[in-house]
Motif scaffolding. Structure first.
Motif, PDB file in Angstrom:
ATOM      1  N   ASP A 139       0.817  -1.221   0.000  1.00 12.72           N
ATOM      2  CA  ASP A 139       0.000   0.000   0.000  1.00 12.72           C
ATOM      3  C   ASP A 139       0.846   1.264   0.000  1.00 12.72           C
ATOM      4  O   ASP A 139       0.288   2.364  -0.057  1.00 12.72           O
ATOM      5  CB  ASP A 139      -0.924   0.006   1.227  1.00 12.72           C
ATOM      6  N   ARG A 140       2.164   1.110   0.064  1.00 13.87           N
ATOM      7  CA  ARG A 140       3.009   2.302   0.084  1.00 13.87           C
ATOM      8  C   ARG A 140       3.076   2.986  -1.282  1.00 13.87           C
ATOM      9  O   ARG A 140       3.480   4.147  -1.370  1.00 13.87           O
ATOM     10  CB  ARG A 140       4.416   1.926   0.550  1.00 13.87           C
ATOM     11  N   THR A 141       2.701   2.284  -2.361  1.00 20.83           N
ATOM     12  CA  THR A 141       2.754   2.892  -3.702  1.00 20.83           C
ATOM     13  C   THR A 141       1.868   4.126  -3.812  1.00 20.83           C
ATOM     14  O   THR A 141       2.334   5.190  -4.255  1.00 20.83           O
ATOM     15  CB  THR A 141       2.377   1.858  -4.767  1.00 20.83           C
ATOM     16  N   PRO A 142       0.585   4.079  -3.434  1.00 24.06           N
ATOM     17  CA  PRO A 142      -0.206   5.325  -3.481  1.00 24.06           C
ATOM     18  C   PRO A 142       0.292   6.378  -2.501  1.00 24.06           C
ATOM     19  O   PRO A 142       0.136   7.585  -2.747  1.00 24.06           O
ATOM     20  CB  PRO A 142      -1.624   4.856  -3.125  1.00 24.06           C
ATOM     21  N   ILE A 143       0.915   5.944  -1.402  1.00 22.19           N
ATOM     22  CA  ILE A 143       1.484   6.915  -0.457  1.00 22.19           C
ATOM     23  C   ILE A 143       2.624   7.676  -1.118  1.00 22.19           C
ATOM     24  O   ILE A 143       2.720   8.912  -1.034  1.00 22.19           O
ATOM     25  CB  ILE A 143       1.950   6.196   0.826  1.00 22.19           C
ATOM     26  N   LEU A 144       3.492   6.967  -1.820  1.00 20.91           N
ATOM     27  CA  LEU A 144       4.606   7.614  -2.523  1.00 20.91           C
ATOM     28  C   LEU A 144       4.085   8.522  -3.643  1.00 20.91           C
ATOM     29  O   LEU A 144       4.655   9.594  -3.902  1.00 20.91           O
ATOM     30  CB  LEU A 144       5.558   6.556  -3.081  1.00 20.91           C
ATOM     31  N   GLN A 145       3.028   8.080  -4.317  1.00 21.11           N
ATOM     32  CA  GLN A 145       2.441   8.905  -5.380  1.00 21.11           C
ATOM     33  C   GLN A 145       1.920  10.217  -4.817  1.00 21.11           C
ATOM     34  O   GLN A 145       2.110  11.295  -5.412  1.00 21.11           O
ATOM     35  CB  GLN A 145       1.316   8.114  -6.057  1.00 21.11           C
ATOM     36  N   GLN A 146       1.297  10.145  -3.667  1.00 24.35           N
ATOM     37  CA  GLN A 146       0.774  11.360  -3.043  1.00 24.35           C
ATOM     38  C   GLN A 146       1.909  12.289  -2.619  1.00 24.35           C
ATOM     39  O   GLN A 146       1.828  13.511  -2.807  1.00 24.35           O
ATOM     40  CB  GLN A 146      -0.093  10.987  -1.838  1.00 24.35           C
ATOM     41  N   ILE A 147       2.969  11.720  -2.050  1.00 25.13           N
ATOM     42  CA  ILE A 147       4.122  12.549  -1.670  1.00 25.13           C
ATOM     43  C   ILE A 147       4.740  13.203  -2.899  1.00 25.13           C
ATOM     44  O   ILE A 147       5.082  14.399  -2.892  1.00 25.13           O
ATOM     45  CB  ILE A 147       5.164  11.689  -0.927  1.00 25.13           C
ATOM     46  N   ARG A 148       4.884  12.455  -3.989  1.00 16.72           N
ATOM     47  CA  ARG A 148       5.481  12.982  -5.198  1.00 16.72           C
ATOM     48  C   ARG A 148       4.643  14.126  -5.776  1.00 16.72           C
ATOM     49  O   ARG A 148       5.198  15.151  -6.225  1.00 16.72           O
ATOM     50  CB  ARG A 148       5.648  11.865  -6.225  1.00 16.72           C
ATOM     51  N   GLU A 149       3.335  13.970  -5.762  1.00 16.25           N
ATOM     52  CA  GLU A 149       2.473  15.029  -6.295  1.00 16.25           C
ATOM     53  C   GLU A 149       2.577  16.302  -5.457  1.00 16.25           C
ATOM     54  O   GLU A 149       2.641  17.416  -6.008  1.00 16.25           O
ATOM     55  CB  GLU A 149       1.028  14.529  -6.327  1.00 16.25           C
ATOM     56  N   GLN A 150       2.603  16.157  -4.146  1.00 14.93           N
ATOM     57  CA  GLN A 150       2.713  17.349  -3.296  1.00 14.93           C
ATOM     58  C   GLN A 150       4.070  18.039  -3.479  1.00 14.93           C
ATOM     59  O   GLN A 150       4.146  19.272  -3.583  1.00 14.93           O
ATOM     60  CB  GLN A 150       2.512  16.959  -1.825  1.00 14.93           C
ATOM     61  N   VAL A 151       5.141  17.234  -3.526  1.00 19.63           N
ATOM     62  CA  VAL A 151       6.461  17.828  -3.695  1.00 19.63           C
ATOM     63  C   VAL A 151       6.578  18.503  -5.052  1.00 19.63           C
ATOM     64  O   VAL A 151       7.132  19.611  -5.182  1.00 19.63           O
ATOM     65  CB  VAL A 151       7.548  16.743  -3.526  1.00 19.63           C
ATOM     66  N   ASN A 152       6.062  17.863  -6.084  1.00 18.88           N
ATOM     67  CA  ASN A 152       6.142  18.448  -7.434  1.00 18.88           C
ATOM     68  C   ASN A 152       5.338  19.741  -7.527  1.00 18.88           C
ATOM     69  O   ASN A 152       5.735  20.691  -8.217  1.00 18.88           O
ATOM     70  CB  ASN A 152       5.640  17.435  -8.459  1.00 18.88           C
ATOM     71  N   SER A 153       4.205  19.778  -6.809  1.00 21.89           N
ATOM     72  CA  SER A 153       3.402  20.999  -6.820  1.00 21.89           C
ATOM     73  C   SER A 153       4.164  22.168  -6.203  1.00 21.89           C
ATOM     74  O   SER A 153       4.088  23.304  -6.692  1.00 21.89           O
ATOM     75  CB  SER A 153       2.099  20.754  -6.066  1.00 21.89           C
ATOM     76  N   GLU A 154       4.911  21.909  -5.143  1.00 23.36           N
ATOM     77  CA  GLU A 154       5.701  22.967  -4.516  1.00 23.36           C
ATOM     78  C   GLU A 154       6.966  23.274  -5.310  1.00 23.36           C
ATOM     79  O   GLU A 154       7.390  24.433  -5.409  1.00 23.36           O
ATOM     80  CB  GLU A 154       6.076  22.548  -3.090  1.00 23.36           C
ATOM     81  N   ALA A 155       7.599  22.234  -5.884  1.00 27.55           N
ATOM     82  CA  ALA A 155       8.866  22.446  -6.588  1.00 27.55           C
ATOM     83  C   ALA A 155       8.682  23.204  -7.892  1.00 27.55           C
ATOM     84  O   ALA A 155       9.624  23.848  -8.377  1.00 27.55           O
ATOM     85  CB  ALA A 155       9.532  21.089  -6.863  1.00 27.55           C
ATOM     86  N   THR A 156       7.495  23.158  -8.474  1.00 27.03           N
ATOM     87  CA  THR A 156       7.249  23.886  -9.717  1.00 27.03           C
ATOM     88  C   THR A 156       7.455  25.393  -9.534  1.00 27.03           C
ATOM     89  O   THR A 156       7.859  26.091 -10.472  1.00 27.03           O
ATOM     90  CB  THR A 156       5.816  23.596 -10.206  1.00 27.03           C
ATOM     91  N   LYS A 157       7.218  25.885  -8.336  1.00 25.64           N
ATOM     92  CA  LYS A 157       7.401  27.309  -8.075  1.00 25.64           C
ATOM     93  C   LYS A 157       8.872  27.726  -8.195  1.00 25.64           C
ATOM     94  O   LYS A 157       9.164  28.911  -8.334  1.00 25.64           O
ATOM     95  CB  LYS A 157       6.902  27.648  -6.669  1.00 25.64           C
ATOM     96  N   PHE A 158       9.769  26.771  -8.138  1.00 25.16           N
ATOM     97  CA  PHE A 158      11.199  27.062  -8.211  1.00 25.16           C
ATOM     98  C   PHE A 158      11.814  26.615  -9.536  1.00 25.16           C
ATOM     99  O   PHE A 158      13.037  26.533  -9.659  1.00 25.16           O
ATOM    100  CB  PHE A 158      11.921  26.371  -7.057  1.00 25.16           C
TER     101      PHE A 158
END
Length: 311
Positions: A139-158
């Motif tokens: 079940d960690r796969t959707p957890i990692l997907q969620q972390i990646r989406e949040q990080v990518n959303s913040e990293a796009t600003k940079f």
């Protein structure tokens, strides 16, 4: 005059070379560049090749075009089931917008610091709603997907594009590991003590059963031996009675010989009796001795005849 012209021409060539080298620059296929003028960005170059700039006024800032790795420091996270774990993450990213990257974080070291903070914050936020079982299972796969989406959303600003975020490990803290170890140790010791007690009880039951069986066997053997001994004594008595009934005089002689042998077996024995005692009847009576010898010879002949007839 010719030497002066040559010298001047050489200086001109050198100056032209300096100007050309200060004007032209190359961008490698693994790089992207920003042309800067007095610290302000003027142009963004993302394609490889030979490019130009205003010499002595403009300079070039290079950035990586390849995928970069980021290994943030370990982070302690409390899960939704109130279990504390130490999480170690790993990320891969690339500089998608060099201009925005320059305007926000400027350098790769600044980008690593910013991304580490973003990844740790996103990891704490997502894992705070997860259980230890889900983190350690498929079940960690959707957890990692969620972390990646949040990080990518913040990293796009940079001007950064996050390609992947992974959990390298999710371990219990050392104190928790030690407490779990102690609990497991005490549990195993309790089971071992229980098994030893069961083993001792079983050993006592087996020993008691063996002792009881041995006592019964010994009693049965003793009883059978007494029966056999009694039967033997009875057979001996019958044989002696039969022998005594066949020839009483020979029987008396045989028993007297046994008494003589037992009496005079020791050379230091002393016997004080009257000469006419019944104990010395076979010493005083010659006829009796002849009779006994005759009876003994007759018995010997009868035994020899019986042996031959048996063969």
């Amino acid at each position: 005059m010719s030497q002066t012209k040559v010298f001047i021409a050489a200086i001109v060539v050198i100056l032209l070379g300096v100007v050309v080298s200060a004007t032209l620059f190359t961008v490698h296929q693994t790089q992207q560049a920003i042309v800067m003028q007095f610290g302000n960005p003027k142009r963004v170059i993302t394609e490889p090749g030979l490019w130009y700039k205003i010499p002595f006024i403009q300079n070039v800032q290079y950035y990586e075009k390849r995928v970069l790795n980021l290994d943030p420091s370990s982070e302690s996270v409390i899960l939704t089931d109130q279990k504390r774990v130490v999480v170690d993450t790993f990320a891969r990213y690339r500089i998608a917008d060099p201009l925005k990257f320059f305007q926000t974080v400027r350098t790769e070291s600044g980008a690593r610091q910013t991304l580490s903070s973003i990844i740790n914050a996103s990891t704490r936020g997502v894992l705070g709603n997860a259980t230890l079982a889900s983190v350690l299972s498929a079940d960690r796969t959707p957890i990692l997907q969620q972390i990646r989406e949040q990080v990518n959303s913040e990293a796009t600003k940079f001007g950064i594009a996050i390609l992947d975020v992974r959990l390298v490990r999710a371990d219990l803290p050392e104190q928790t590991v030690q407490s779990v170890y102690e609990r497991m140790k005490s549990e195993r010791e309790r089971e071992a003590a229980e098994f030893r007690a069961q083993g001792k009880e079983l050993a006592q039951r087996i020993t008691s059963a063996a002792d009881r069986e041995a006592t019964v066997i010994i009693a049965e053997a003793t009883r059978e031996s007494e029966i056999l001994r009694g039967q033997g004594e009875g057979a001996r008595t019958r044989i002696l009675n039969d022998a005594y009934g066949q020839d009483a005089e020979f029987f008396n002689f045989y028993r007297s010989m046994q008494a003589y042998e037992a009496t005079f077996a020791n050379d230091n024995s002393y016997l004080v009796l009257s000469p006419d005692s019944e104990f010395f009847d076979f010493f005083n009576s010659v006829d009796a001795g002849d009779t006994v010898r005759r009876d003994a010879n007759a018995a010997r002949r009868e035994a020899e005849a019986a042996r031959r007839s048996g063969n």
